[in-house]
Write an enzyme that holds these catalytic residues in place. Sequence first.
Site, short mmCIF file in Angstrom:
data_model
loop_
_atom_site.label_atom_id
_atom_site.label_comp_id
_atom_site.label_asym_id
_atom_site.label_seq_id
_atom_site.Cartn_x
_atom_site.Cartn_y
_atom_site.Cartn_z
N GLY A 12 0.36 -1.33 -0.15
CA GLY A 12 -0.01 -0.63 -0.17
C GLY A 12 0.59 1.53 -0.32
CB THR A 14 1.46 4.15 -4.36
OG1 THR A 14 0.57 2.68 -4.83
CG2 THR A 14 2.62 3.50 -5.24
NE ARG A 37 -2.99 -2.34 -7.56
CZ ARG A 37 -4.62 -1.99 -6.91
NH1 ARG A 37 -5.05 -2.57 -7.55
NH2 ARG A 37 -4.87 -0.75 -6.45
CB SER A 40 3.95 5.99 -12.94
OG SER A 40 2.63 5.34 -12.64
CB VAL A 56 -1.39 -7.09 -2.24
CG1 VAL A 56 -3.07 -6.57 -2.84
CG2 VAL A 56 -1.73 -7.61 -1.04
N GLY A 77 -5.65 -0.29 1.29
CA GLY A 77 -6.52 0.70 0.67
C GLY A 77 -7.74 0.70 -0.52
CB CYS A 110 -3.26 0.41 8.57
SG CYS A 110 -4.54 2.00 8.90
CB ILE A 155 -5.61 9.79 7.49
CG1 ILE A 155 -6.15 8.25 8.32
CG2 ILE A 155 -4.21 9.60 6.86
CD1 ILE A 155 -5.70 6.36 7.90
CB CYS A 189 4.84 -0.53 15.08
SG CYS A 189 3.56 0.10 16.41
#
Length: 207
Positions: A12, A14, A37, A40, A56, A77, A110, A155, A189
């Site tokens: 995750g 990007t 994926r 760029s 993934v 996400g 997350c 966030i 963490c």
Amino acid sequence: MSDSIKNVAIFGATGMTGLATLPQAVTAGYNVTVLVRDPSKLPADHKASKVVVGDVLNKEDVMKTMEGQDAVIIILGTRNVLTPTTMMSEGTKNIVEAMKARGIHKVVGCMSAFLLWDRSKVPPRLIPVTEDHDRMYTVLKTSGLDYVAVMPPHIGDDLPLTGRYSVAEKMLKGRAISKHDLGHFFVKCLSTSEWDGKTMGVWAEYK
């Protein structure tokens, strides 16, 4: 930086928070591998040690990403897509499976702070994504790994890095965390076992 953890895979990288976490992990001294994926979407100066192009949801891509890793950060996400999905939970299953195959124990994941709420109070349009976060949470909790389940509130894309935030087990007392402070906590963490096996709320106050 941790003595036992030197190589970290970020899934995750990007996304909004991933792009804020990657440079902090590098600055902290970790060698970072990312599975993306679309390479760029990484900044030109990203400084990841290794970029694996793949998905993934593809077990072989995940296994390849895990080669030589000591720990994992999962920041999967759906961006602004709120339709029903299993991407986060199925992706996490692949990650956990690959971790076990490679003998990797530490994972920071997350998920939505809505998991700390009464489900009836979650806005209806956010329930499908929240349900997959819940499935992802179950995958981590039942994995037998040294997991930290991080559940942030809103966030903030435009809030600063302060390094001054609060954490509490299964609790939130604030409404926001910056993407930079959240990334800072993910990296923190890696260097402590203090939160292993725990579900942590994290928030900060911004002026």
